[in-house]
Design a protein around this motif. Structure first.
Motif, mmCIF file in Angstrom:
data_model
loop_
_atom_site.group_PDB
_atom_site.id
_atom_site.type_symbol
_atom_site.label_atom_id
_atom_site.label_comp_id
_atom_site.label_asym_id
_atom_site.label_seq_id
_atom_site.Cartn_x
_atom_site.Cartn_y
_atom_site.Cartn_z
ATOM 1 N N LEU A 4 2.362 6.621 2.627
ATOM 2 C CA LEU A 4 2.504 5.229 2.176
ATOM 3 C C LEU A 4 3.034 5.123 0.748
ATOM 4 C CD1 LEU A 4 -0.400 3.040 3.522
ATOM 5 C CD2 LEU A 4 2.039 2.890 4.002
ATOM 6 N N PHE A 8 6.416 3.321 -0.324
ATOM 7 C CA PHE A 8 6.526 2.217 -1.286
ATOM 8 C C PHE A 8 7.634 2.493 -2.300
ATOM 9 C CE2 PHE A 8 1.826 0.764 -1.044
ATOM 10 C CZ PHE A 8 2.065 0.297 0.234
ATOM 11 N N LEU A 11 11.003 2.218 -0.832
ATOM 12 C CA LEU A 11 11.417 0.846 -0.532
ATOM 13 C C LEU A 11 11.670 0.027 -1.788
ATOM 14 C CD1 LEU A 11 8.978 0.128 2.415
ATOM 15 C CD2 LEU A 11 11.462 0.139 2.558
ATOM 16 N N GLN A 80 2.776 -2.056 12.253
ATOM 17 C CA GLN A 80 1.348 -1.887 11.984
ATOM 18 C C GLN A 80 0.930 -2.661 10.738
ATOM 19 O OE1 GLN A 80 0.032 2.078 12.275
ATOM 20 N NE2 GLN A 80 -2.083 1.625 11.745
ATOM 21 N N TRP A 81 1.811 -2.696 9.717
ATOM 22 C CA TRP A 81 1.523 -3.492 8.518
ATOM 23 C C TRP A 81 1.228 -4.917 8.930
ATOM 24 C CZ3 TRP A 81 6.201 -1.862 4.946
ATOM 25 C CH2 TRP A 81 6.050 -0.515 4.612
ATOM 26 N N MET A 84 -2.214 -5.331 10.700
ATOM 27 C CA MET A 84 -3.383 -5.248 9.837
ATOM 28 C C MET A 84 -3.512 -6.493 8.965
ATOM 29 S SD MET A 84 -4.748 -2.433 10.772
ATOM 30 C CE MET A 84 -5.980 -2.055 9.546
ATOM 31 N N LEU A 85 -2.393 -7.000 8.472
ATOM 32 C CA LEU A 85 -2.431 -8.232 7.690
ATOM 33 C C LEU A 85 -2.930 -9.366 8.580
ATOM 34 C CD1 LEU A 85 -1.839 -9.798 5.103
ATOM 35 C CD2 LEU A 85 0.515 -10.111 5.891
ATOM 36 N N ALA A 88 -6.710 -9.236 8.781
ATOM 37 C CA ALA A 88 -7.381 -9.737 7.570
ATOM 38 C C ALA A 88 -7.359 -11.265 7.551
ATOM 39 C CB ALA A 88 -6.717 -9.168 6.320
ATOM 40 N N THR A 91 -9.774 -12.813 10.152
ATOM 41 C CA THR A 91 -11.162 -12.788 9.690
ATOM 42 C C THR A 91 -11.429 -13.980 8.776
ATOM 43 O OG1 THR A 91 -11.020 -10.387 9.754
ATOM 44 C CG2 THR A 91 -12.922 -11.311 8.619
ATOM 45 N N ARG A 95 -13.807 -17.460 9.634
ATOM 46 C CA ARG A 95 -14.836 -17.945 8.702
ATOM 47 C C ARG A 95 -14.593 -19.410 8.361
ATOM 48 N NH1 ARG A 95 -13.676 -13.721 5.249
ATOM 49 N NH2 ARG A 95 -14.896 -11.933 5.839
ATOM 50 N N PRO B 44 -11.924 -8.620 4.394
ATOM 51 C CA PRO B 44 -12.815 -7.887 5.295
ATOM 52 C C PRO B 44 -14.295 -8.189 5.006
ATOM 53 C CG PRO B 44 -11.238 -6.416 4.238
ATOM 54 C CD PRO B 44 -11.127 -7.727 3.563
ATOM 55 N N ALA B 132 7.869 -6.034 1.841
ATOM 56 C CA ALA B 132 7.395 -4.848 2.565
ATOM 57 C C ALA B 132 6.123 -4.312 1.925
ATOM 58 C CB ALA B 132 8.479 -3.777 2.587
ATOM 59 N N THR B 133 6.089 -4.286 0.598
ATOM 60 C CA THR B 133 4.918 -3.774 -0.111
ATOM 61 C C THR B 133 3.719 -4.687 0.115
ATOM 62 O OG1 THR B 133 6.400 -2.874 -1.778
ATOM 63 C CG2 THR B 133 4.078 -2.989 -2.356
ATOM 64 N N MET B 134 3.957 -6.004 0.112
ATOM 65 C CA MET B 134 2.854 -6.934 0.342
ATOM 66 C C MET B 134 2.286 -6.783 1.745
ATOM 67 S SD MET B 134 2.615 -11.027 0.585
ATOM 68 C CE MET B 134 2.996 -10.843 2.312
ATOM 69 N N LEU B 135 3.160 -6.659 2.719
ATOM 70 C CA LEU B 135 2.684 -6.484 4.088
ATOM 71 C C LEU B 135 1.888 -5.190 4.198
ATOM 72 C CD1 LEU B 135 5.859 -7.636 6.056
ATOM 73 C CD2 LEU B 135 3.732 -8.903 5.715
ATOM 74 N N ALA B 136 2.351 -4.166 3.485
ATOM 75 C CA ALA B 136 1.646 -2.886 3.511
ATOM 76 C C ALA B 136 0.286 -2.991 2.841
ATOM 77 C CB ALA B 136 2.483 -1.810 2.836
ATOM 78 N N SER B 137 0.193 -3.793 1.755
ATOM 79 C CA SER B 137 -1.095 -3.902 1.082
ATOM 80 C C SER B 137 -2.050 -4.708 1.948
ATOM 81 C CB SER B 137 -0.940 -4.522 -0.311
ATOM 82 O OG SER B 137 -0.624 -5.886 -0.202
ATOM 83 N N GLY B 138 -1.508 -5.603 2.790
ATOM 84 C CA GLY B 138 -2.347 -6.308 3.766
ATOM 85 C C GLY B 138 -3.004 -5.315 4.696
ATOM 86 N N MET B 139 -2.231 -4.302 5.059
ATOM 87 C CA MET B 139 -2.777 -3.263 5.923
ATOM 88 C C MET B 139 -3.892 -2.510 5.221
ATOM 89 S SD MET B 139 -0.962 0.072 7.496
ATOM 90 C CE MET B 139 -1.199 1.092 6.079
ATOM 91 N N GLU B 140 -3.616 -2.114 3.966
ATOM 92 C CA GLU B 140 -4.629 -1.351 3.247
ATOM 93 C C GLU B 140 -5.903 -2.154 3.088
ATOM 94 O OE1 GLU B 140 -3.198 0.184 -0.387
ATOM 95 O OE2 GLU B 140 -1.359 0.931 0.514
ATOM 96 N N HIS B 141 -5.716 -3.476 2.817
ATOM 97 C CA HIS B 141 -6.881 -4.323 2.605
ATOM 98 C C HIS B 141 -7.749 -4.355 3.856
ATOM 99 C CE1 HIS B 141 -9.123 -7.125 0.298
ATOM 100 N NE2 HIS B 141 -9.009 -8.091 1.180
ATOM 101 N N GLY B 142 -7.104 -4.251 5.023
ATOM 102 C CA GLY B 142 -7.852 -4.305 6.270
ATOM 103 C C GLY B 142 -8.473 -2.975 6.645
ATOM 104 N N MET B 143 -8.153 -1.931 5.909
ATOM 105 C CA MET B 143 -8.622 -0.603 6.308
ATOM 106 C C MET B 143 -9.869 -0.182 5.556
ATOM 107 S SD MET B 143 -4.991 1.341 6.657
ATOM 108 C CE MET B 143 -5.651 2.954 6.282
#
Lengths: 107, 154
Positions: A4, A8, A11, A80-81, A84-85, A88, A91, A95, B44, B132-143
């Motif tokens: 990752l 980053f 990109l 996948q990004w 996962m977003l 989040a 959720t 709420r 989360p 792209a980075t923001m979408l990726a950080s969304g992933m990290e936040h969910g992990m």
């Protein structure tokens, strides 16, 4: 799965993003990438090395050429990004449904 | 009825839609009132927002601070640009991780949908790489393992 952090940094560069956009249209050799980008072959090769290191492209050997294409994992990674977003956000909004259910109409 | 959609548009946009049972007035308020925001804008499970500043007028400040109670913490700052009760909120925001991310320009619309509300949030990022980075950080936040990463950063 691509690294990752490496993805980053890869990109973050506009030329590399443009190269990825070009590869989304199909496989290309270094020479085919040199032309539209107006860069030297060593410069393009350096960018490709970064993208390859980040797991975003794969290269194969064909005689003296090494054509590159998008790694399937790069495409899967982007999907996948989004997934996962989405989780989040879901959720949060689940709420919010509960919060709204307890709110009284404003006076 | 409550299904969320999340799509990208062009190089720089992310569009989120969601339906709510409550009318636009309530959904609009829940997006601006600090006490209400602290109840739902948390990401989360396990995270709380001990600091929530929301000044709902043009130029008004936004500051959200989150913590997981185990040393993990980050915050968001921003400003409101336009407010049209009870149909539209425009704001800019940036996450501090701890370095600030590029500004995310967000327009949130609330339109009546039967007796409920359809919310449409349109985010505009400065460029494709930032998105792209923001979408990726969304992933990290969910992990789960993002907690460990945040612990290391703090």
């Amino acid at each position: 799965m691509p690294n990752l952090d490496a993805a980053f940094s890869a990109l973050a560069d506009p030329t590399r993003r443009a190269i990825l956009a070009r590869l989304a249209l199909g496989e290309a050799t270094v020479m085919e990438l040199v032309e539209p980008f107006d860069l030297t072959q060593p410069a393009i090769s350096r960018h490709l090395k970064v993208l390859e290191g980040a797991g975003l492209i794969v290269r194969r050997v064909e005689g003296t050429k090494r054509p590159c294409r998008l790694a399937p994992s790069a495409v899967a990674e982007i999907d996948q990004w989004l997934a996962m977003l989405r989780r989040a956000l879901e959720t949060n909004y689940d709420r919010l449904d509960s919060v709204l259910a307890t709110m009284k109409p404003e006076q | 009825m409550s299904k969320l959609t999340l799509t990208t548009e062009g190089d720089r946009h992310v569009i989120v839609t969601r339906r709510f049972v409550a009318p636009p007035e309530a959904v609009y308020r829940a997006h601006l009132d600090p006490e209400l925001l602290q109840k739902w804008l948390l990401g989360p499970d396990g995270w709380t927002m001990p600091v929530c500043i929301s000044e709902p007028h043009p130029g008004g400040k936004i500051r959200f601070e989150w913590t997981n109670g185990k040393g993990g913490a980050f915050h968001q700052t921003g400003e409101y640009l336009e407010l049209e009760p009870f149909s539209r909120i425009v704001h800019v925001g940036r996450m501090h991780l701890p370095d600030p991310t590029p500004d995310n320009h967000v327009e949130t619309r609330f339109t009546p949908d039967g007796s409920g509300t359809l919310m449409t949030m349109r985010m505009t990022l400065p460029d494709a790489g930032t998105r792209a980075t923001m979408l990726a950080s969304g992933m990290e936040h969910g992990m789960e393992d993002s907690y460990a990463r945040l612990d290391r950063m703090s």
